[in-house]
Enzyme design. Structure first.
Site, short mmCIF file in Angstrom:
data_model
loop_
_atom_site.label_atom_id
_atom_site.label_comp_id
_atom_site.label_asym_id
_atom_site.label_seq_id
_atom_site.Cartn_x
_atom_site.Cartn_y
_atom_site.Cartn_z
N SER A 124 0.80 -1.26 0.35
CA SER A 124 0.62 -0.04 -0.06
C SER A 124 1.11 1.46 -0.04
O SER A 124 2.21 1.00 0.86
CB SER A 124 -0.74 -0.15 1.24
N TYR A 149 -2.37 -1.25 10.75
CA TYR A 149 -2.14 -1.90 9.26
C TYR A 149 -1.12 -1.79 9.00
O TYR A 149 -0.55 -2.26 8.04
CB TYR A 149 -3.39 -1.14 8.56
N LYS A 153 2.19 -3.76 6.30
CA LYS A 153 2.54 -4.02 4.78
C LYS A 153 3.78 -3.80 4.70
O LYS A 153 4.55 -4.60 3.55
CB LYS A 153 1.87 -2.40 4.35
#
Ligand code: WQD
Length: 339
Positions: A124, A149, A153
């Site tokens: 991302s 989150y 990644k």
């Protein structure tokens, strides 16, 4: 060639299933439907004219993967399956680390066990945080993640990079997605947010059909041309096709080990207000919105430098922002106020 698509019933996964099929690959979905819906499978069937192959299982389980790898000869894996709610990740870090990191480790171990070399990982643009310069290139600084989150990644990328660096027979690409929006133009598949959407475009389309009373624009005092945040919004079918380009690159790459990272965006930034105005033009109706406070964790502006993916993979975004909003709107209208 069979390609395992973990999270293949999700938003980006389902569109990638279409793009893979159109490119002559056979996608095999594994999805536990924890954040997706079986109706997606019917939408895929309508578009492709045949039922997709799927396993309704959790890819965190090595036995599930072994069974799939024994039953089907798999040439590569596209790993979408992950939790993705930024706010929830701060409240439930272990849930996010266990699922997002745990599943990747199990997947890589099992791929190596079965001599499956090719993996594409969903990363991302969030890994760039607040960029020092724009547009961001793949070499831009990766600051400490601001959310759990985002950290999953960053760590996910590092796990694949380090496994390749150790000389394991692994060919990996991390794709750093900017802001995927839109839907398949058929309106048979699209985004299916559960509950109140976190993301801008589904919130806009749900407001337009009357499912939400009003959109709140999170801040209009950012240091951007119109004061609202700027993002690189990419049509989900363009993003899906980037996976096909990445997969072909890995398959054709002769060395047994490789690891690369690519930005996947359009290279252009648009503000939240520009999205609202273009949506109003596309839908022919006024959107009820108000200006509210900034949302914690939002960065002012981020958009991609896409020269690396253009040069190395020959991929570039084909669809316009208008098409993306038209497709998102058509999809929302087929859903009505049901979602
Ligand atoms: C875009 C802009 C908001 C909703 C996030 C994650 C990222 C990725 C994609 C994936 C921002 C504004 C939004 C609303 C608004 N994750 N906005 N009102 O934040 O760029 O990226 O989603 O799974 O990792 O961080 O996308 O669509 O939430 O927001 O004004 O109701 O729209 O402030 O400027 P974001 P977004």
């Amino acid at each position: 060639m069979n390609i395992l698509v973990t999270g293949g019933a999700g938003f980006i996964g389902s569109h990638t299933v279409i793009a893979l099929s159109e490119a002559g690959f056979t996608p095999i979905i594994v999805d536990d439907f924890s954040n997706s819906n079986h109706v997606v499978l019917r939408g895929i069937e309508k578009i492709l004219g045949q039922k997709p192959r799927y396993y309704p299982d959790n890819c965190h389980d090595a036995e599930v993967l072994r069974r799939i790898f024994r039953e089907k000869e798999i040439g590569g894996v596209i790993h979408f399956a992950a939790f993705k709610a930024v706010g929830e990740s701060m409240r439930e870090p272990l849930k996010y680390y266990a699922n997002n990191i745990g599943s990747l480790i199990v997947l890589l171990e099992t791929m190596l066990e079965f001599d499956i070399p090719n993996i594409i990982f969903s990363s991302s643009a969030t890994v760039y945080g607040e960029p020092e310069t724009l547009p961001v290139t793949e070499d831009s600084r990766i600051p400490p993640a601001e959310s759990v989150y985002g950290n999953t990644k960053q760590i996910g990328e590092e796990i694949i990079r380090d496994t390749a660096a150790a000389g394991k027979p692994l060919k990996g690409i991390s794709l750093r997605y900017f802001n995927p929006i839109g839907a398949h133009p058929s309106a048979y598949i699209g985004e299916l947010p559960i509950g109140v959407p976190n993301n801008l475009v589904p919130f806009i389309t749900q407001t337009a059909v009357g499912l939400r009373p009003a959109l709140t624009v999170f801040g209009n005092n950012y240091p951007t041309p119109d004061g609202t945040c700027v993002r690189d919004f990419i049509h989900v079918m363009d993003l899906a096709e980037a996976h096909v380009a990445a997969l072909k690159y890995l398959i054709n790459h002769t060395a047994p080990t490789i690891y690369e990272v690519y930005n996947v965006g359009t290279g252009h930034g648009n503000s939240v207000m520009e999205i609202i105005q273009l949506f109003e033009a596309v839908s022919g109706q006024r959107l009820n919105y108000r200006i509210g406070e900034r949302r914690a964790g939002d960065v002012a502006a981020v958009y991609a430098d896409v020269s690396k993916i253009e040069q190395q993979l020959g991929w570039t975004a084909q669809r316009t922002l208008r098409e993306a909003l038209e497709d998102a709107w058509r999809w929302q209208q087929t859903l009505g106020i049901g979602n």
